[in-house]
Design an enzyme around this catalytic site. Sequence first.
Site, mmCIF file in Angstrom:
data_model
loop_
_atom_site.group_PDB
_atom_site.id
_atom_site.type_symbol
_atom_site.label_atom_id
_atom_site.label_comp_id
_atom_site.label_asym_id
_atom_site.label_seq_id
_atom_site.Cartn_x
_atom_site.Cartn_y
_atom_site.Cartn_z
ATOM 1 N N HIS A 1 -0.647 7.683 12.062
ATOM 2 C CA HIS A 1 -0.721 7.131 10.710
ATOM 3 C C HIS A 1 0.099 7.974 9.733
ATOM 4 C CE1 HIS A 1 -2.307 4.665 7.520
ATOM 5 N NE2 HIS A 1 -2.787 5.719 6.881
ATOM 6 N N LYS B 1 0.518 -1.291 -3.933
ATOM 7 C CA LYS B 1 -0.872 -1.759 -4.014
ATOM 8 C C LYS B 1 -1.779 -0.694 -4.618
ATOM 9 C CE LYS B 1 -2.301 -0.171 0.585
ATOM 10 N NZ LYS B 1 -2.641 -0.558 1.960
ATOM 11 N N ARG C 1 -5.986 0.205 -4.444
ATOM 12 C CA ARG C 1 -7.260 -0.126 -3.793
ATOM 13 C C ARG C 1 -8.446 0.192 -4.707
ATOM 14 N NH1 ARG C 1 -7.006 -1.282 1.644
ATOM 15 N NH2 ARG C 1 -5.275 -0.425 2.868
ATOM 16 N N ASP D 1 -5.819 -3.328 10.061
ATOM 17 C CA ASP D 1 -7.265 -3.233 10.247
ATOM 18 C C ASP D 1 -7.922 -4.575 9.919
ATOM 19 O OD1 ASP D 1 -9.900 -2.493 10.475
ATOM 20 O OD2 ASP D 1 -9.753 -0.722 9.217
#
Length: 308
Positions: free
Chosen positions: A129, A191, A193, A221
Amino acid sequence: MPETKIFSGSNTPYLAEKIAKAYGQTLGNLTLAKFSDGEMSPSYNESIRGCNVFLIQSTNPSADNLLELCLMIDAAKRASAYKVCAVIPYFGYARQDRKDRPRVSIAAKLIANMLTSAGADRIMTCDLHAGQIQGFFDIPLDHLNGSAIFVPYLKSLDLGNLIFASPDVGGVGRTRAYAKHFEVDMVVCDKHRKRANEVASMQVIGDVEGKDVVLVDDLVDTAGTMCKAANILLDKGANSVRAISTHGVLSGKAYQNIEKSQLSELVITDTIPAKNESSKIKVLSVADLFAKAIHAVTGNTSISSLFI
């Protein structure tokens, strides 16, 4: 040269069998016994003394997958294996790679310590990641790249107005590498969150008018970000939107989200066992990639040729 033996944990036997076949041998004989309360007890049913042992297991939750791998490593070391390499197609808990808020764990570092303490001499994985997780290990780590799987597939599609998009700012480097290879432009979906797995807002930085967009991410995910990005890109005038993602975690309502989305397709690999099937999801295999890497490690040759 020490003999090479390949074993599989209980989480990814389908992939381990393909890797062993691509390497040119069968999987080793291993018993993964459990007590009635769930306590695990792996044991090798053949001699591995003096062998190069490769243990294949993705460490996606549940935590049993990680613990089982640690026990397999420990058992191999105590059976006098020459070297033990943990082959982890999907390195779970990699999203927790730093303290992004007070009083939280850096789980990726903890797991690196666990694998090393268990006795692993080497780690082999694919598309972490965050690349800096390699620095959490004090043992060799072979970090394979999913681009070796996706680039040939994307070329076969022969998309005329190709452009790449990153679903967030953190994936810009990964997306730029694809754009550079294909000599095309890229855009970014910025983005914000509210909390994990929930996107509050998103905006596109760049022009996608009339383009065939390919979203690039290391994992998908719940697919919320991916589907929201596809909708926004199409609203901005994109001709089509598809996504490539190495690790198909696909939890929660992921399959429903993907089926209802405007994505043309989602292309993933088999690093994680598939839970369901979907007409929009295409699965490519990383078996040949890992088999070639194992050949390179056992033959003491470079793995540079595996990168695009």
